[in-house]
Every structure is written in structure tokens, then in C-alpha cells.
Design a protein around this motif. Structure first.
Motif, PDB file in Angstrom:
ATOM      1  N   UNK A  79       0.647  -1.319  -0.200  1.00  0.00           N
ATOM      2  CA  UNK A  79      -0.094   0.067  -0.041  1.00  0.00           C
ATOM      3  C   UNK A  79       1.049   1.316  -0.096  1.00  0.00           C
ATOM      4  N   UNK A  80       1.915   1.206   0.704  1.00  0.00           N
ATOM      5  CA  UNK A  80       2.836   2.488   0.629  1.00  0.00           C
ATOM      6  C   UNK A  80       3.414   2.605  -0.515  1.00  0.00           C
ATOM      7  N   UNK A  81       4.008   1.418  -1.204  1.00  0.00           N
ATOM      8  CA  UNK A  81       4.720   1.657  -2.498  1.00  0.00           C
ATOM      9  C   UNK A  81       3.415   2.149  -3.544  1.00  0.00           C
ATOM     10  N   UNK A  82       2.422   1.716  -3.509  1.00  0.00           N
ATOM     11  CA  UNK A  82       1.332   2.195  -4.253  1.00  0.00           C
ATOM     12  C   UNK A  82       0.949   3.664  -4.213  1.00  0.00           C
ATOM     13  N   UNK A  83       0.980   4.071  -3.017  1.00  0.00           N
ATOM     14  CA  UNK A  83       0.810   5.418  -2.698  1.00  0.00           C
ATOM     15  C   UNK A  83       1.809   6.399  -3.078  1.00  0.00           C
ATOM     16  N   UNK A  84       2.946   5.959  -2.882  1.00  0.00           N
ATOM     17  CA  UNK A  84       4.286   6.732  -3.323  1.00  0.00           C
ATOM     18  C   UNK A  84       4.300   6.713  -4.794  1.00  0.00           C
ATOM     19  N   UNK A  85       3.913   5.678  -5.731  1.00  0.00           N
ATOM     20  CA  UNK A  85       3.985   5.855  -6.826  1.00  0.00           C
ATOM     21  C   UNK A  85       2.739   6.728  -7.530  1.00  0.00           C
ATOM     22  N   UNK A  86       1.622   6.735  -7.075  1.00  0.00           N
ATOM     23  CA  UNK A  86       0.667   7.830  -7.065  1.00  0.00           C
ATOM     24  C   UNK A  86       1.205   9.248  -6.999  1.00  0.00           C
ATOM     25  N   UNK A  87       1.990   9.370  -5.901  1.00  0.00           N
ATOM     26  CA  UNK A  87       2.289  10.899  -5.294  1.00  0.00           C
ATOM     27  C   UNK A  87       3.430  11.100  -6.484  1.00  0.00           C
ATOM     28  N   UNK A  88       4.170  10.264  -6.773  1.00  0.00           N
ATOM     29  CA  UNK A  88       5.270  10.524  -7.771  1.00  0.00           C
ATOM     30  C   UNK A  88       4.717  11.083  -9.085  1.00  0.00           C
ATOM     31  N   UNK A  89       3.748  10.466  -9.408  1.00  0.00           N
ATOM     32  CA  UNK A  89       2.853  10.843 -10.621  1.00  0.00           C
ATOM     33  C   UNK A  89       2.257  12.262 -10.655  1.00  0.00           C
ATOM     34  N   UNK A  90       1.540  12.524  -9.428  1.00  0.00           N
ATOM     35  CA  UNK A  90       1.222  13.757  -9.229  1.00  0.00           C
ATOM     36  C   UNK A  90       2.131  14.701  -9.377  1.00  0.00           C
TER      37      UNK A  90
END
Length: 71
Positions: free
Chosen positions: A29-40
Motif C-alpha cells: 500500500x505504501x509503495x502504491x501511494x508513493x507511486x501515485x504521489x510521484x505521478x502527481x
């Protein structure tokens, strides 16, 4: 082995397995959220770059307009 020891071992194994699964799920979950944040952040940086370029173009246009007006 006594029945109490077997139950205690099963309990310890179950707790350990549950903790391991919880940690792994949390990490995903943390990895997923970091990936989304990086995209933003990438989108935001792209907009900042485009805005900077547009501001430079506007400065050029303003200079051209001043030159055409003869001011």
C-alpha cells in the motif's frame, strides 16, 4: 508434547504469519501511494515547466508589441 504446548505453538505461528502478512500488505500500500504521489509530482512539474516557458513567450510578445507601438 502436551496439548498446551501444541496450542501455544499454533498460536505463535498464527500470530507470526498474521504479522508478516500485515507488514507485506502495508508495504504494498505504501509503495502504491508513493507511486501515485510521484505521478502527481511529475504532472505538477510539467505544468510548472510549461508555465515558465509561456511566461518567457509572453515577455517576448510584450516586447514585440512595445516595438510595434513605438513606445
Amino acid at each position: 508434547m502436551s496439548e498446551a504446548i501444541v496450542v501455544a505453538l499454533i498460536g505463535v505461528l498464527g500470530s507470526g504469519l498474521g504479522a508478516f502478512v500485515g507488514v507485506m500488505t502495508s508495504a504494498k500500500l505504501t509503495q502504491f501511494r508513493l507511486q501515485r504521489l510521484e505521478e502527481k509530482v511529475d504532472k505538477h512539474n510539467s505544468i510548472i515547466d510549461r508555465t515558465f516557458k509561456l511566461e518567457g513567450r509572453m515577455t517576448e510578445v510584450e516586447h514585440d508589441i512595445r516595438d510595434l507601438k513605438g513606445v
